[in-house]
Write a protein that holds these residues in place. Sequence first.
Motif, PDB file in Angstrom:
ATOM      1  N   UNK A 263      63.512  30.161 -24.487  1.00  0.00           N
ATOM      2  CA  UNK A 263      62.856  29.157 -25.405  1.00  0.00           C
ATOM      3  C   UNK A 263      62.059  29.149 -25.040  1.00  0.00           C
ATOM      4  N   UNK A 264      60.557  28.847 -26.382  1.00  0.00           N
ATOM      5  CA  UNK A 264      59.133  28.483 -26.848  1.00  0.00           C
ATOM      6  C   UNK A 264      58.709  27.378 -25.542  1.00  0.00           C
ATOM      7  N   UNK A 265      57.676  27.385 -24.682  1.00  0.00           N
ATOM      8  CA  UNK A 265      57.560  25.756 -24.052  1.00  0.00           C
ATOM      9  C   UNK A 265      56.576  25.962 -24.445  1.00  0.00           C
ATOM     10  N   UNK A 266      55.597  24.372 -24.924  1.00  0.00           N
ATOM     11  CA  UNK A 266      54.272  24.765 -25.409  1.00  0.00           C
ATOM     12  C   UNK A 266      52.931  25.064 -24.448  1.00  0.00           C
ATOM     13  N   UNK A 267      53.237  25.408 -23.024  1.00  0.00           N
ATOM     14  CA  UNK A 267      51.914  25.769 -21.967  1.00  0.00           C
ATOM     15  C   UNK A 267      52.009  27.131 -22.631  1.00  0.00           C
TER      16      UNK A 267
END
Length: 880
Positions: free
Chosen positions: A859-863
Amino acid sequence: MRNIQLDHHTYFEQAYTFAPIGIALVSMDGTWIKVNPALCKIMGYSEKELLELTIRDITHPDDLQRTDDFIDELLDGGSSNREMEKRYVQKNGSELWTSLHVSLVREEPHGTPLYFISHIIDITEKKAAEQKLLATEELYNLITKHALDIISYNTPDGITRYISPSIREILGYEPEEVIGKSSPAFYHPDDLEKLRTMSLSDNDVITYRVRHKNGSYIWFESTLRTIRNEHGQIEKILGIARDITERKRNEDNLAEVQRITLVGSWEWNISCNKLSLSDQAYEIFSLNKNELLPSDVASLIHPDDRQRFAACMEQAFQGHDFSSEFRQLNPGGSTKYLHIRVSVSFDDHGRPLIVKGIIQDITERKTIELKLQETIERYTSLKKYNHDAVISFDLNGKITNTNVRAEQLTGYSVHEMIGMKIAAFIGVRNLERILLDSANHTFAEKHIDKFKHKAGHVVELITTIAPIIINRETVGYYIIAKDITEQKKLLIAKEAAESTNKAKSEFLAMMSHEIRTPMNGVIGMTDLLIETTDLDAQQQEYVEIISKCGHTLLALINDILDFSKIEAGKTELAEEPFSVQDNISETLDVLLSKALAKNLESTVFIDPQVPQTVIGDSNRLRQVLLNLISNAIKFTYSGGITISVKKVMEARNQVQLQFMIRDTGIGIPEDKIHRLFEPFYQIDHFLNRKPEGTGLGLAISKRLVDLMGGEIWIEPTHGPGATFVFTVMVKAEGDKESLQQHPSIEEDNYVRQPLNILIAEDNVINQLVLQRILESLGYRASIVENGEEAIQAVARETYDLIFMDIQMPVMSGLEATKSIKASLPPERCPYIIAVTANALNGDREQCLAAGMDEYISKPIKCEVVSNLMEQFYKNKHIPR
């Protein structure tokens, strides 16, 4: 005493008569007027006979003219007295050398010549001595003039007083250029000290170099003779020097040959019991020239070989030369191998006089021979006790040798098989294949899959064929055959297991993609909800629980996938410079909140000898530290955790570091330790606690440590808690230039200019997550649903950056990337970031090989997206 009165006439008469020299009065015409007895005796004539002769009658014919000239000079009045040496002929015909003193008596006052008074002394013996000396001098002059050696004599202070003319031919100097000068001025500088300090004694032989007039140096061998006065002090030094340049060159060449061939010579003079060695012999025997030599060679031989050497010497004393090998024990304890040849010379009575020997260091050759012998013995043992059948055959197909295992496979004894045709076991066609295709035996090996046993049954085999090469020429072949009758069943089972494992890997890859896709939505939306929405306390708690559960589930998935990748051998280590201290700090930053929540103290100790910067895989090291420190925090309820690092060793640019993680927790039962690093094993249940995690953390840590060239273990402890220790191998920091190739981690604030961004993603939730994350960072993006649409979009419009999913319908992200990179010039190509949920097969390298610029996993994280955007600005060098 009574005075005796003598008249002068009587006095002079007596002096005349008894004088020891000849006295005569000679008339002007040369007639003898009066002669005394001494003259008669000298001439050998009586007085009467002599008075009847003239001076010319008894003068030597060769001196007549000189006599006439002598008389004329007296008569000319230049002098009334003259002397000369002349020869007379005695009565017996002998030649008589005399010293003649003549006075001319004149009448006064007119000066008319009256007669001559002659005083004649016999100097025959003196003249003979002079003639002899003259002859000797002429002989010496002849010798010194034509001698090939240089003859000289010097004063003790080194001044040359005489040197023979041969110096002209040998050294190019005229004698006058050397005489009167200091002889050391002509010597080679390296020989001066030796010549100055040597003690002079008769018959000394010295070698030294003298400068030729053209500047070159000539080697001389000189024999010295000292001439001393009555007080024993040296007055002169006589030297005879011979040019030995050619001989010296030959000696040097011989010494060089001996050095290269490791050959030396020695001589034992039996009469004086003296041993002499050549320079190379000194080196071979490991002797110092300044040390006293032993009396014979036997003492230099290895103690275990001396008796055999003595027996060989006895044979040599019987007239039989010998040549044999012996050992020598070096001072350091190592053994040297020597080849010694000896010959003895005898006197006329058959007694040994001199023993001459040649010695050669054969240690290298002998070492090779011993290694070869060892290899042969190893090969023989290997073949004899091998579990496989080993059969060798020649180029005619005849078996030359075999082993016991071949007897079991074929039913024939070794004796029976030797001489048989190998075709009886492998077939004529396979034998032809081997002999015709010497470079490739793979085809024949596949076809030789069985032997027919003597009893009639078939033995299934797997075979290997190897050439027998001697002196770079193939002289035959080996067939190595293994009985796989039983193993074949295991092989089938193995293939089934591999097929199952492959299916498992494919299943994991598929499940990774399928699970990560919805997880991307859960975690991504939760992060956006927390960051973009004002929530009350209860809502905030609920959302955080959702986020925590999502991250826990993601950690479980990551552990399973990491373990699968390691098991499949697909984990590769990166090499980049990093700081060990920073690595530990970053790890603690992640876990600090958990430790603080339990009031645990964290202590870090890094030994000063640990390098500031090392080169290795910092991410994998951090993963191991995360697992171990996380477990330590998890099972510790009071006290704290201590992390220490030290350098164990450093060699050839490799550094071994040891990490120790000690906690004060509940510890590990001793009977559980041996299974601790097994996959899917958890010890939580023995505490009646609820299991958490997959049980793969320690198993993954062990495999990662193995990949980094280290070990991991648990130290026994007497108190509470547990101590985990592991080592890793890293490279020492290189030079500054090489490290500068790796950019330092610094935050550069680039201007965030408006960017044209494209998202290529087929999943609607993932589209929304990535779009909202970009919007939260201040960017807007367009969306397409597959690779084909991405290509069309790039053709219509210029994009700065593309987030490209790997697995999409119609056309995958890898294919789309290749097409975009091929169709656009480099300056127009967008920055393409791979987005994948397939963590097992979608390796970073595969994406970069397709032309992608970066890689992130779901999953893609904002940071993560934020960091990628910063990286984009740096790589594209967008100005501030």
